[in-house]
Structure formats: C-alpha cells, structure tokens
Scaffold this motif. Structure first.
Motif, PDB file in Angstrom:
ATOM      1  N   ALA A  91       0.847  -1.188   0.000  1.00  8.72           N
ATOM      2  CA  ALA A  91       0.000   0.000   0.000  1.00  8.72           C
ATOM      3  C   ALA A  91       0.883   1.239   0.000  1.00  8.72           C
ATOM      4  O   ALA A  91       1.958   1.247   0.616  1.00  8.72           O
ATOM      5  N   ALA A  92       0.416   2.265  -0.687  1.00  7.26           N
ATOM      6  CA  ALA A  92       1.061   3.580  -0.665  1.00  7.26           C
ATOM      7  C   ALA A  92       0.166   4.511   0.132  1.00  7.26           C
ATOM      8  O   ALA A  92      -1.049   4.544  -0.091  1.00  7.26           O
ATOM      9  N   VAL A  93       0.767   5.242   1.064  1.00  6.94           N
ATOM     10  CA  VAL A  93       0.024   6.226   1.844  1.00  6.94           C
ATOM     11  C   VAL A  93       0.770   7.551   1.815  1.00  6.94           C
ATOM     12  O   VAL A  93       1.995   7.586   1.672  1.00  6.94           O
ATOM     13  N   ASP A  94       0.039   8.623   1.940  1.00  8.98           N
ATOM     14  CA  ASP A  94       0.606   9.943   2.191  1.00  8.98           C
ATOM     15  C   ASP A  94       0.295  10.229   3.648  1.00  8.98           C
ATOM     16  O   ASP A  94      -0.867  10.167   4.055  1.00  8.98           O
ATOM     17  N   THR A  95       1.327  10.503   4.426  1.00  8.76           N
ATOM     18  CA  THR A  95       1.122  10.634   5.862  1.00  8.76           C
ATOM     19  C   THR A  95       1.862  11.818   6.447  1.00  8.76           C
ATOM     20  O   THR A  95       2.967  12.148   6.018  1.00  8.76           O
ATOM     21  N   GLY A  96       1.242  12.421   7.423  1.00  6.05           N
ATOM     22  CA  GLY A  96       1.866  13.460   8.215  1.00  6.05           C
ATOM     23  C   GLY A  96       2.479  12.892   9.485  1.00  6.05           C
ATOM     24  O   GLY A  96       3.080  13.621  10.260  1.00  6.05           O
ATOM     25  N   LEU A  97       2.325  11.586   9.697  1.00  4.45           N
ATOM     26  CA  LEU A  97       2.933  10.933  10.854  1.00  4.45           C
ATOM     27  C   LEU A  97       4.436  10.793  10.629  1.00  4.45           C
ATOM     28  O   LEU A  97       4.890  10.612   9.496  1.00  4.45           O
TER      29      LEU A  97
END
Length: 186
Positions: A91-97
């Motif tokens: 999976a590809a995610v865009d995260t601010g974590l």
C-alpha cells in the motif's frame, strides 16, 4: 513474470503531495508536508485475503494519513518460515505521521487483527512492514528504513513495482525471479 501496469503519474517518494488530506492534524502538524510511505501487507492465517484488504483500508483511517493506492493481491510461499501460503500486497500512503508514529500505528493495526508473536517468523493473521518512508534512511533499535529485506523478496518487489516502478530496479526483480508469486486479484 506478469507485466507491470503503468501507474498514474504522481509525486516522487519524499516529495510533498499537493492536496493531501491531514485528518486529525492539529497546529503542531499543520506545517509538516505529507510523506509518501510504502507498507507491505501480508497474512497467512484465517481469511488472509480479507485481512489484507481490511488492513489497507485501516491505513487510510490513520490520523493525518491518506491511502493512495493498494497493489493487486499476490500469493507466495513462506520465506524462512513454515505454514500456509501468504497473501501479500503493498500500500502507498501519504502521511503526516513521523516514521516512528507510523510504525506504532501499524503495530496497533496488527494487534487489532489478532497478531501474535510466539516465535520469529511464526504464521500470522496480519503482518505490516514499513518498507519506505519518503527518501528517509532510518537505522534505530526499533526501525530500519528502507526495510532490510525489501530487495530480497518477490512478494514485496512486484507489488511495489506495480505502484512505483521507478523505485524498483530491474536487477532486483531479476534476482527474485525464481521465487514463486501468483497474482490473485485487484
């Protein structure tokens, strides 16, 4: 080897993602640009297909994170382990974590799915691995990014190449060519 589909153009790993949603982001996070991260998903106990699909959806529900894409599902034999075949995806995610925050969130998702760790490489209801976190290189007691065995496993490289072909070298795909990997479904 199956043909690799061409993914839609998007930002390169580590580049800011225009318009990325930051659910739950408070003032401290408002200045942090999202990072593109890639997560390996796998399961070989219970309903593995459902576990992997639900885990991908759970990634999109994480604070300050948006699920961008999930690869097709693949079936593979266990590597360095015993038990039933695995169902895998990336999976590809865009995260601010941050990377440690994302890792902690992945471990919580595994735990909610009933993941037990009775011994190294035990069969699992769910396994989530942080493969890449932007262009970061991290080597701590709890986290290594890029994932240390990323380039050794067909069940990671092929789904990753499906999402981000620019991140997977042809020589790496050739090196894992002998590993059995069956494409299951979208």
């Amino acid at each position: 080897m199956p043909a690799r589909p061409t993914p839609p153009e998007g930002p390169r790993v580590g580049e800011p993602v225009p318009g990325a949603r930051r659910r739950g982001a408070g003032p401290a996070r408002s200045r942090r640009d999202p990072v593109r991260a890639y997560i390996g998903l796998g399961a070989n106990l219970g309903d593995a297909v459902t576990a992997v699909k639900e885990a991908a959806l759970a990634l999109g529900r994480l604070r300050a994170t948006r699920l961008v894409a999930r690869s097709c599902l693949y079936r593979s034999a266990p590597v360095d382990a015993q038990g039933p075949d695995y169902v895998n995806a990336v999976a590809a995610v865009d995260t601010g974590l941050t990377a440690p925050e994302l890792l902690a969130a992945l471990l919580r998702i595994e735990q909610r799915a009933g993941r037990l760790r009775p011994y190294r490489n035990a069969p699992r209801t769910l396994d989530l691995d942080l493969l890449l976190y932007g262009s970061a290189r991290i080597d701590s007691a709890t986290l290594t990014v890029p994932h240390p065995r990323l380039r050794e496993r067909a069940f990671v490289l092929l789904p990753l190449a499906e999402l981000a072909p620019n991140l997977v070298a042809a020589r790496d795909l050739e090196a894992v060519r002998s590993q059995r990997l069956d494409k299951l479904a979208p």
